[in-house]
Each structure stands twice: as structure tokens, then as C-alpha cells.
Design an enzyme around this catalytic site. Structure first.
Site, short mmCIF file in Angstrom:
data_model
loop_
_atom_site.label_atom_id
_atom_site.label_comp_id
_atom_site.label_asym_id
_atom_site.label_seq_id
_atom_site.Cartn_x
_atom_site.Cartn_y
_atom_site.Cartn_z
N ARG A 32 0.79 -1.22 0.00
CA ARG A 32 0.00 0.00 0.00
C ARG A 32 0.83 1.28 0.00
O ARG A 32 0.26 2.37 0.04
CB ARG A 32 -0.95 0.00 1.21
CG ARG A 32 -2.03 -1.06 1.07
CD ARG A 32 -2.84 -1.24 2.33
NE ARG A 32 -3.91 -2.18 2.10
CZ ARG A 32 -3.77 -3.49 2.07
NH1 ARG A 32 -2.58 -4.02 2.26
NH2 ARG A 32 -4.79 -4.29 1.84
N GLN A 100 2.63 -13.39 6.34
CA GLN A 100 1.79 -13.24 5.16
C GLN A 100 2.64 -13.05 3.90
O GLN A 100 2.12 -12.98 2.80
CB GLN A 100 0.87 -12.03 5.34
CG GLN A 100 -0.06 -12.14 6.53
CD GLN A 100 -0.86 -10.87 6.75
OE1 GLN A 100 -1.87 -10.64 6.09
NE2 GLN A 100 -0.41 -10.02 7.67
N ILE A 102 5.56 -13.86 0.97
CA ILE A 102 5.88 -15.02 0.13
C ILE A 102 7.34 -15.03 -0.28
O ILE A 102 7.74 -15.81 -1.14
CB ILE A 102 4.98 -15.06 -1.12
CG1 ILE A 102 5.20 -13.81 -2.00
CG2 ILE A 102 3.50 -15.20 -0.73
CD1 ILE A 102 4.43 -13.83 -3.32
N HIS A 118 0.53 -17.49 2.88
CA HIS A 118 0.23 -17.27 1.46
C HIS A 118 1.22 -17.96 0.54
O HIS A 118 1.31 -17.65 -0.64
CB HIS A 118 0.17 -15.78 1.16
CG HIS A 118 -0.90 -15.07 1.93
ND1 HIS A 118 -0.79 -13.76 2.37
CD2 HIS A 118 -2.12 -15.49 2.35
CE1 HIS A 118 -1.88 -13.42 3.03
NE2 HIS A 118 -2.70 -14.45 3.03
N CYS A 150 5.88 -33.10 -18.75
CA CYS A 150 4.57 -33.27 -19.39
C CYS A 150 4.14 -32.06 -20.23
O CYS A 150 3.15 -32.14 -20.95
CB CYS A 150 3.51 -33.59 -18.35
SG CYS A 150 3.09 -32.18 -17.28
N ASN A 211 3.65 -1.15 13.89
CA ASN A 211 3.27 -0.81 12.52
C ASN A 211 3.24 0.71 12.38
O ASN A 211 2.88 1.42 13.32
CB ASN A 211 1.88 -1.39 12.19
CG ASN A 211 1.61 -1.40 10.70
OD1 ASN A 211 2.39 -1.95 9.92
ND2 ASN A 211 0.51 -0.81 10.28
#
Length: 236
Positions: A32, A100, A102, A118, A150, A211
């Protein structure tokens, strides 16, 4: 007076719950911020559209073009937050890390009991035969990565918009949070569900929120610090 350290005195089972702000000091933009992921567009499409399950299925070529440019930071290194948490786990004070993110930086730093709600960019699999691949395979594959066995599409094992988070990680994270006496919530606005709902399982004595901006957990917290999480962890 060192408020964070004092708040942790007597803590025996600490769980850390972190979001995008934890990785910003490592050079990974948050979601954000002014230069965050939500500020980026691709031919008029928002990041939430591009990173959705339905868009991936319909346009894997466009998805991967955006994903490789804006979601992968293979050269990012753990910062002071990741390092301190790994140290605290080795001494037995931190029992689990719930993230949260990745980017895999907690594991890179040495944390072992990590719940990646996540998923991780380092885990990828073939949608046809299930063969597993690392991040290098994605980075070296031109366009849409395809399985050499494949020929089907290889996708990252990350939670896309429109998909539920991994059930095992969610269950484990909630279990760890319910069993800890101290919960540190850092670098997250707690606006992403159902991950944010994990905090409802906390029954411990101390809830510490770190935060830059206010969060829904501030009202019930023992200690609230609207500061940079890396600077706070430098003092621990």
C-alpha cells in the site's frame, strides 16, 4: 527505557505475526505504499486483477510477465527483523513465525517453525503431473514456465486472489497463536482476510503491535508502537 524489551520480560512462548512491512528494509516494496504493489498497473489492470486465480487461468502469459517483474526478488537478503527472530527461536523464546509474505526471507535467516500463510515463491509445481520446481526454474524459463516432463504450466505455490490460504498453514498458525503467552504483530495493516482472523485465537498476556499506521488490533494491545519495525528490532 526500552519499551519493547521490557514488554517481553517474562515471556516464555512468543509468536511473531508479520506482514509486508517486515520485508521493506530488505528492498521489497509493500502493498500500500507510494511505490507499492497496488500502485502498479499493467495496461489498465490492477495488481489485484493480475494476481487473481481467474486471470492466471485465462492469461498466464500476462500474469507471468507481471509476476516476474514485480513479485520476485531473488537477491533480497534477510534484515534485522528476520535475523533477530531466528536468534530468538534458537534460544527458545520464539516458538513460531507466522508470515503473510511469500519472499522466504524468514527461512533464509534460519527460522525453522515458519507458517507461510500465502505460500512461497520458492515453491512451484506442475499443474499437470505435480512435479516440483524451485525459483531458479521460474526465473530461467522464458514466458510461461512449462514442465519438461509433461509440458503443462508450472505455477507458483502462492495464494492468488480468489483462492483460500493453505489449510495446513492456517491451522498450524492458529494453534501456535492460541498456545503462546506473547504475540508480536508487525508490519501489517491486518486488512487481509482470513489471515488477519488468526489473531482471534490469541489468549495470552501480551499483544505487541508494531506498525507505522493504526491497525484493528491497537485497541486490545498491551503495547502499540507506530514505528519502523526494523528500528524497533534493533533495540531488542
Amino acid at each position: 527505557m526500552n519499551a519493547p524489551s521490557e514488554a517481553l520480560q517474562g515471556a516464555r512462548r512468543i509468536v511473531f505475526f508479520g506482514g509486508a512491512g517486515v520485508s521493506v528494509p530488505s528492498g521489497i516494496p509493500d502493498f500500500r505504499g507510494e511505490n507499492g504493489l497496488y500502485a502498479k498497473e499493467y495496461d489498465g489492470l490492477t495488481a489485484e486483477m493480475l494476481l487473481s486465480h481467474s486471470f492466471f487461468c485465462l492469461h498466464p502469459d500476462i500474469f507471468y510477465d507481471f509476476y516476474k517483474k514485480h513479485m520476485l526478488y531473488p537477491n533480497a537478503k534477510p534484515n534485522i527483523v528476520h535475523v533477530r527472530l531466528a536468534e530468538m527461536e534458537r534460544t527458545g523464546r520464539v516458538t513460531a513465525v507466522v508470515t503473510q509474505n511469500i519472499d522466504g526471507l524468514h527461512k533464509k535467516a534460519g527460522s525453522r517453525n515458519v507458517f507461510e500463510l500465502h505460500g512461497s515463491v520458492y515453491e512451484n509445481f506442475c499443474m499437470g503431473c505435480g512435479k516440483r520446481f524451485g525459483l531458479d526454474f521460474i526465473l530461467k524459463s522464458p514466458g510461461v514456465p512449462r514442465c519438461p516432463e509433461c509440458g503443462d504450466i508450472v505455477r507458483p505455490e502462492v495464494t492468488l486472489y480468489g483462492e483460500p490460504p493453505d489449510h495446513w498453514f492456517m491451522t498450524g498458525a492458529c494453534r501456535e497463536i492460541s498456545n503462546c503467552d506473547t504475540l508480536i504483530v508487525a508490519g501489517t495493516s491486518l486488512s487481509v482476510e482470513p489471515a488477519a482472523s488468526c489473531l482471534e485465537y490469541f489468549r495470552g498476556r501480551r499483544l505487541i503491535v508494531i506498525n507505522r499506521n493504526e491497525t484493528p488490533a491497537d485497541a486490545r494491545a498491551t503495547l502499540v508502537l507506530h514505528e519502523d519495525v526494523a528500528k524497533v528490532f534493533e533495540t531488542l
